[in-house]
Design a protein around this motif. Structure first.
Motif, PDB file in Angstrom:
ATOM      1  N   SER A  85      80.170  61.047 -20.378  1.00 45.57           N
ATOM      2  CA  SER A  85      81.229  62.010 -20.092  1.00 45.57           C
ATOM      3  C   SER A  85      81.858  61.731 -18.738  1.00 45.57           C
ATOM      4  N   ARG A 113      86.649  67.790 -27.965  1.00 43.27           N
ATOM      5  CA  ARG A 113      85.196  68.007 -28.083  1.00 43.27           C
ATOM      6  C   ARG A 113      84.770  68.056 -29.546  1.00 43.27           C
ATOM      7  N   ASN A 166      85.340  64.222 -24.599  1.00 41.39           N
ATOM      8  CA  ASN A 166      84.966  65.169 -23.558  1.00 41.39           C
ATOM      9  C   ASN A 166      85.976  65.155 -22.416  1.00 41.39           C
ATOM     10  N   SER A 221      77.522  62.711 -29.826  1.00 44.29           N
ATOM     11  CA  SER A 221      77.952  63.464 -28.649  1.00 44.29           C
ATOM     12  C   SER A 221      77.754  62.577 -27.428  1.00 44.29           C
TER      13      SER A 221
END
Length: 423
Positions: free
Chosen positions: A254, A83, A88, A248
């Motif tokens: 994810s 992370r 992830n 991110s």
């Protein structure tokens, strides 16, 4: 497995004799011996200080959680490591091992039968052949080739190694695993998105497991070099330029990395890493597998991997307890290693232009093309210059004249080693 003949070849026997003589001469006041093959930070003044980590968790050393995947706390620490770098993975995707070598052994047992083949990169690290042989498997090569390109703003070199993905087409029908080392040892190649897509597509078509050894993943020489798991987490409609790196992941990305949305690769992918390189601490003996699998395969794959791991339970309680405090310090420690690598790489670039030393995108090693024959060149450097390097044939280079050196050495020693090689 047939008993292996462990008698040194004439070359390596002569190399050991010469090394012993050179070290004796250096100890007696002669020309200093320089080891340009050193591969452990412990030997070049860059140890990870484990004392604070030990003090923080030593009360956990006597605790024993009989879980084939490893303790939840340690797996959470690994997930947090990813992370912090934009990934992830969940703790449920992590299986702890005592080393990357053990992870290979588990994977070979889980997915192969004796006599099967695994596809390995050439040139490449000879340990892979040894690990396969110990499991009664055959190594079948695919190749990295040297290519010349026009240097640009993003490139310091016009020579670089690339994957010859066409060489995969000759893979035998009994191949079960495709091994990718990224960054590659020893060439420093790092897989591009195009290369990644071709390898994944090949694994999907041939029903192979893609195993990615990314132990040098934290050590990259360009921000444009990406971790291969970032490619999996991109939206399928995105092209993900080589220089783009998402800060991110959104929920869809994810889910793709975890195999939950049905849009990710249709082959299993296992990433290997550990504290040996991330924290420069091979003595702690902690590695892991981060497992991606399409949803339909996930349960059976995890059951199989955990079944093999459960037969050994080789990861010690102390090493698992140390995972969290050591990984918390990994970025700071990695910055020290990276500074050493960049400093030595800059010195290498000053001495050797691209045609002698192709582009290095990551890792701890560099390859130099000096010409001549490997054995003669290596022995000459040792006997005459007191410099130890590794010969290219040890890594199965397809032509003579290559040597392999480590970028870890103390900078003043490294610079002197380069000076002697050039002279």
């Amino acid at each position: 497995m047939k008993q292996k003949d462990l008698t040194p070849t004439p070359f390596f026997a002569e190399l050991e004799r010469a090394k012993s003589e050179v070290q004796k001469d250096a100890a007696a006041g002669g020309l200093a011996f320089i080891d340009m093959t050193v591969s452990s930070p412990l030997r070049v003044g860059l140890p990870f200080d484990v004392t604070p980590a030990v003090d923080a968790v030593k009360q956990e050393f006597n605790l024993w959680d009989v879980n084939p995947a490893g303790t939840l706390k340690a797996r959470e620490a690994v997930a947090e490591y990813y992370r912090s770098r934009g990934g992830n993975f969940t703790p449920g995707q992590i299986i702890l091992t005592a080393s990357t070598s053990e992870a290979y052994s588990i994977l070979f047992k889980a997915f192969c039968n004796p006599g099967d083949a695994i596809l390995t990169p050439v040139p490449g690290y000879p340990l892979l052949d040894t690990l396969a042989e110990l499991e009664n498997l055959e190594c079948y090569p695919y190749f990295l080739k040297l290519r010349r390109e026009k240097a640009g703003k993003e490139r310091c070199c016009d020579f670089r190694f690339v994957l010859d993905t066409d060489s995969l087409l000759s893979a035998p029908s009994n191949a079960k695993i495709l091994l990718l080392v990224c960054p590659h040892n020893p060439t420093g190649h790092s897989v591009s998105r195009t290369e990644w897509n071709e390898m994944v597509r090949f694994c999907e078509e041939r029903n192979l497991v893609l195993v990615v050894d990314e132990v040098f993943g934290d050590y990259r020489f360009s921000e444009n070099v990406r971790r291969s798991w970032e490619y999996v987490s991109c939206h399928p409609e995105e092209h993900c330029d080589e220089g783009s790196r998402p800060e991110s992941m959104d929920p869809i990305a994810s889910a793709m990395l975890q195999g939950d949305d049905g849009c990710g690769p249709r082959c299993p992918i296992v990433w290997l890493n550990g504290l040996s390189k991330i924290c420069g601490s091979p003595q702690v003996k902690l590695g892991w597998m981060a497992v991606y699998a399409p949803e339909a395969m996930r349960e059976s794959i995890h059951e199989t991997l955990e079944y093999v791991a459960d037969a050994y339970l080789s990861v010690s309680a102390p090493s698992q307890a140390l995972a969290a405090p050591m990984l918390k310090q990994s970025a700071a420690y990695g910055a020290q290693i990276s500074e050493r690598l960049r400093q030595n790489l800059a010195a290498l670039r000053e001495k050797f232009p691209s045609k002698y030393c192709p582009e290095i995108l990551g890792g701890w090693y560099a390859v130099i093309r000096l010409g001549g024959d490997d054995e003669g060149q290596t022995l000459r450097l040792l006997k005459e210059k007191h410099v130890l390097v590794q010969p290219g044939f040890f890594f199965d280079f397809d032509e003579d004249g290559w040597i392999v050196i480590s970028l870890l050495q103390e900078p003043s020693v490294f610079a002197e080693g380069l000076r002697r090689i050039c002279s």
